[in-house]
Design an enzyme around this catalytic site. Structure first.
Site, PDB file in Angstrom:
ATOM      1  N   VAL A  18     -66.173  26.212 140.776  1.00 37.92           N
ATOM      2  CA  VAL A  18     -67.047  24.352 140.315  1.00 37.92           C
ATOM      3  C   VAL A  18     -65.276  24.247 140.436  1.00 37.92           C
ATOM      4  O   VAL A  18     -65.178  22.797 139.858  1.00 37.92           O
ATOM      5  CB  VAL A  18     -66.070  25.325 138.349  1.00 37.92           C
ATOM      6  CG1 VAL A  18     -65.950  24.257 137.809  1.00 37.92           C
ATOM      7  CG2 VAL A  18     -67.296  25.837 138.020  1.00 37.92           C
ATOM      8  N   LYS A 109     -65.981  29.484 129.170  1.00 37.33           N
ATOM      9  CA  LYS A 109     -66.709  29.923 127.869  1.00 37.33           C
ATOM     10  C   LYS A 109     -66.819  31.370 127.275  1.00 37.33           C
ATOM     11  O   LYS A 109     -66.674  31.365 125.787  1.00 37.33           O
ATOM     12  CB  LYS A 109     -68.212  30.053 127.785  1.00 37.33           C
ATOM     13  CG  LYS A 109     -69.133  30.902 128.472  1.00 37.33           C
ATOM     14  CD  LYS A 109     -69.508  30.335 130.264  1.00 37.33           C
ATOM     15  CE  LYS A 109     -69.976  31.255 131.141  1.00 37.33           C
ATOM     16  NZ  LYS A 109     -71.183  30.461 132.449  1.00 37.33           N
ATOM     17  N   GLU A 133     -67.165  21.288 128.165  1.00 40.03           N
ATOM     18  CA  GLU A 133     -68.116  20.872 128.224  1.00 40.03           C
ATOM     19  C   GLU A 133     -69.036  21.442 129.161  1.00 40.03           C
ATOM     20  O   GLU A 133     -69.945  21.751 128.863  1.00 40.03           O
ATOM     21  CB  GLU A 133     -69.078  18.967 128.726  1.00 40.03           C
ATOM     22  CG  GLU A 133     -69.939  18.725 129.081  1.00 40.03           C
ATOM     23  CD  GLU A 133     -70.797  18.175 127.785  1.00 40.03           C
ATOM     24  OE1 GLU A 133     -70.649  17.760 127.044  1.00 40.03           O
ATOM     25  OE2 GLU A 133     -71.526  19.659 127.498  1.00 40.03           O
ATOM     26  N   VAL A 136     -70.908  24.801 128.446  1.00 45.71           N
ATOM     27  CA  VAL A 136     -71.975  25.562 127.965  1.00 45.71           C
ATOM     28  C   VAL A 136     -72.712  24.639 128.975  1.00 45.71           C
ATOM     29  O   VAL A 136     -72.984  24.237 128.754  1.00 45.71           O
ATOM     30  CB  VAL A 136     -72.781  24.698 126.510  1.00 45.71           C
ATOM     31  CG1 VAL A 136     -73.800  25.784 126.075  1.00 45.71           C
ATOM     32  CG2 VAL A 136     -71.372  25.870 125.696  1.00 45.71           C
ATOM     33  N   GLY A 138     -73.945  23.844 131.847  1.00 41.76           N
ATOM     34  CA  GLY A 138     -73.107  23.707 133.343  1.00 41.76           C
ATOM     35  C   GLY A 138     -74.103  22.151 133.377  1.00 41.76           C
ATOM     36  O   GLY A 138     -72.711  21.429 132.193  1.00 41.76           O
ATOM     37  N   ILE A 140     -75.621  20.407 131.693  1.00 46.15           N
ATOM     38  CA  ILE A 140     -76.193  19.354 130.855  1.00 46.15           C
ATOM     39  C   ILE A 140     -75.644  18.641 129.487  1.00 46.15           C
ATOM     40  O   ILE A 140     -74.996  19.643 128.917  1.00 46.15           O
ATOM     41  CB  ILE A 140     -77.277  20.408 130.459  1.00 46.15           C
ATOM     42  CG1 ILE A 140     -78.362  20.762 131.111  1.00 46.15           C
ATOM     43  CG2 ILE A 140     -77.980  19.925 129.680  1.00 46.15           C
ATOM     44  CD1 ILE A 140     -79.278  22.090 130.268  1.00 46.15           C
ATOM     45  N   GLU A 194     -75.562  37.891 140.526  1.00 45.60           N
ATOM     46  CA  GLU A 194     -74.010  38.802 140.629  1.00 45.60           C
ATOM     47  C   GLU A 194     -74.801  39.865 141.450  1.00 45.60           C
ATOM     48  O   GLU A 194     -74.986  40.359 140.483  1.00 45.60           O
ATOM     49  CB  GLU A 194     -73.164  38.980 139.356  1.00 45.60           C
ATOM     50  CG  GLU A 194     -72.329  37.778 139.253  1.00 45.60           C
ATOM     51  CD  GLU A 194     -71.482  36.182 140.828  1.00 45.60           C
ATOM     52  OE1 GLU A 194     -71.060  37.196 141.043  1.00 45.60           O
ATOM     53  OE2 GLU A 194     -71.620  35.687 140.340  1.00 45.60           O
ATOM     54  N   LYS A 209     -72.039  31.344 125.322  1.00 47.65           N
ATOM     55  CA  LYS A 209     -72.190  30.013 124.542  1.00 47.65           C
ATOM     56  C   LYS A 209     -72.906  30.084 123.790  1.00 47.65           C
ATOM     57  O   LYS A 209     -72.650  28.600 122.790  1.00 47.65           O
ATOM     58  CB  LYS A 209     -73.254  29.670 126.177  1.00 47.65           C
ATOM     59  CG  LYS A 209     -72.531  29.926 127.319  1.00 47.65           C
ATOM     60  CD  LYS A 209     -74.157  30.027 128.535  1.00 47.65           C
ATOM     61  CE  LYS A 209     -73.299  29.709 130.135  1.00 47.65           C
ATOM     62  NZ  LYS A 209     -74.454  30.395 130.607  1.00 47.65           N
ATOM     63  N   GLY A 306     -73.811  25.848 138.545  1.00 50.20           N
ATOM     64  CA  GLY A 306     -73.961  25.206 140.707  1.00 50.20           C
ATOM     65  C   GLY A 306     -72.222  24.209 140.764  1.00 50.20           C
ATOM     66  O   GLY A 306     -72.038  24.305 139.316  1.00 50.20           O
TER      67      GLY A 306
END
Ligand SMILES: NC(=O)c1ccc[n+]([C@@H]2O[C@H](COP(=O)([O-])OP(=O)(O)OC[C@H]3O[C@@H](n4cnc5c(N)ncnc54)[C@H](OP(=O)(O)O)[C@@H]3O)[C@@H](O)[C@H]2O)c1
Length: 432
Positions: A18, A109, A133, A136, A138, A140, A194, A209, A306
């Site tokens: 990220v 989160k 934002e 939760v 990603g 959206i 993972e 979330k 992602g």
């Protein structure tokens, strides 16, 4: 506080998926973003663990801090992005930044689900903004939608598919008829899961979330501890095939509703109608449905993880702050966050799918029906497939609406019937 008009100076802690994605987006779209917010957005300082790691980022002229917490003190930083994860260094950094009145953008989160109320208070008492934002679903924009676009509504409920790894596994199981363990291994080899998948497949990530969505939807403190959590390990290919036959899809769903018994928050596999919008959210995608009293149901669907989608959400928060926007962390002032009573799962009312493996002998169905009748559970539909006298065969039932307590008692009794060969499988049905 940020200096309006001048460059917004950003400190980024964490340069992984990220953090690096965010740096890249800020750099590659610098002109467009500056035009949209009316001032340049500039990364002035960063922190990660390994300074020598090649990250494909141009960090020339950007200050490096070995200790991420130093970003809170850096006089060349107006806004801190916490993109490390976890709740040790990340939490120290966020607390220190907010105490100094610095705005914070985070995708964390887990930290917010556990410490959100405290951090919201810290932010407000220091005139700082805390934005999340990306934490939760990603990419959206569900948080902005709930907090701002739907702010005029009383929210009746929120439910959604909040973990792409689980949705990928369940979708692939349905499409291929394969079992959980096999598909999990494939998800790991594709990088969707993972090496230690527990956080995802046991529902913890999605529950974090859900706690945040519920807090925002109902103006309460995040109550992760009060969520009933069940992951997807026990979902079998047989149940998925029966769901298909009944017109349902099995999804790992987070559901939050204010009920007469209090705030219901549950995260577990659910059967949803295959034709419902949420039933059509497949693969690694996330989907969230908000029910507002004025607007009705609104669904958002998109990529929940992602580098690109998550950076898109982080940078949108940064842009909002660059414009000087001010909103409370969970939609209402932190001191007014409610402590809703928690509805016990036993009080949940809904319909259920039940699968029993029974000995194929006369009278079994009558015995099962008698137990359900004694517990006031009425049967909506029944599938009894294939005869195999003297052998194990599945019986599948769906119930009309009943309470979880009644259903659990009935299943405990059914499990003791001599011709019932395995513990009954139960999956809740979510029709709305
Ligand atoms: N990945 C996603 O798609 C996604 C989606 C939504 C939300 N999130 C959230 O975003 C956050 C970051 O996730 P990620 O996937 O980007 O994680 P990641 O790829 O593991 O990256 C974590 C970064 O933090 C750095 N770091 C770890 N400990 C540190 C410390 N003590 N001081 C300074 N830096 C430290 C690491 O440094 P090194 O690189 O030197 O090891 C790495 O750059 C998490 O809260 C996660 O839940 C992620």
């Amino acid at each position: 506080m940020t200096r309006s008009g001048a460059d917004l100076r950003i400190g980024i802690a964490g340069l992984g998926t990220v953090g690096a994605g965010t740096c890249r987006l800020l750099r590659e779209q610098a002109e467009l973003l500056a035009r949209r917010v009316g001032r340049p957005l500039r990364v002035t300082a960063v922190s990660a663990r390994d300074r020598d790691r090649s990250r494909g980022l141009d960090l020339v002229g950007v200050r490096w801090h070995d200790d991420a917490r130093a970003l809170a003190e850096d006089s060349e930083v107006d806004l801190v992005c916490e993109l490390i994860g976890g709740d040790s260094v990340a939490l120290d950094l966020v607390r220190a930044s907010l105490r100094r009145g610095r705005h914070v953008v985070t995708a964390n989160k887990a930290m917010l689900a556990l410490h959100g109320a405290e951090l919201a208070q810290l932010a407000e008492h220091n005139w700082a903004q805390l934005r999340w934002e990306a934490a939760v679903a990603g990419g959206i924009p569900i948080i902005r939608s709930l907090r701002e676009g739907l702010a005029a509504n009383r929210i009746l409920g929120v439910h959604g598919i909040l973990n792409g790894t689980c949705n990928f596994i369940l979708t692939t199981m349905r499409e291929t008829g394969r079992e959980f363990a096999d598909v999990l291994a494939e998800a790991q080899s594709l990088g969707y899961a993972e090496a230690d998948p527990a956080f995802d497949v046991d529902g913890i990530d999605a529950a974090h979330k859900l706690a945040l969505l519920a807090a925002l939807a109902f103006g309460g403190r995040p109550r992760f501890d009060a969520i009933d959590i069940e992951g997807i390990r026990h979902v079998s290919a047989m149940d998925i095939a029966f769901a298909d036959q009944l017109g349902y899809r099995i999804k790992l769903l987070g559901v939050a509703r204010l009920t007469p018994a209090g705030l219901e928050q549950r995260l577990h596999p659910c059967m949803v109608p295959a034709t419902a919008p949420i039933g059509q959210v497949e693969g690694v995608f996330n989907g969230v449905v908000i029910e507002g009293d004025e607007v009705g149901a609104v669904m958002h669907e998109g990529r929940g993880a992602g580098a690109g989608p998550t950076a898109s959400a982080v940078v949108a928060d940064i842009m909002d702050l660059a414009r000087g926007s001010v909103v409370p962390t969970f939609g209402v002032p932190a001191d007014e966050l409610a402590d809703h009573p928690i509805a016990p799962l036993a009080a949940h009312e809904g319909s259920y799918y039940i699968r029993l493996m029974v000995l194929d002998e006369p009278g079994v169905l009558a015995d099962v029906s008698a137990v359900l009748r004694d517990h006031e559970v009425s049967i909506e539909s029944l599938i009894q497939r294939g005869r195999n006298p003297g052998q194990a065969v599945p019986i599948v039932l769906t119930s009309h609406d009943t309470t979880e307590a009644r259903m659990r008692d009935a299943l405990a009794r059914i499990g003791t019937l001599p011709k019932v060969l395995e513990p009954p499988r139960m999956i809740r049905i979510e029709r709305s």
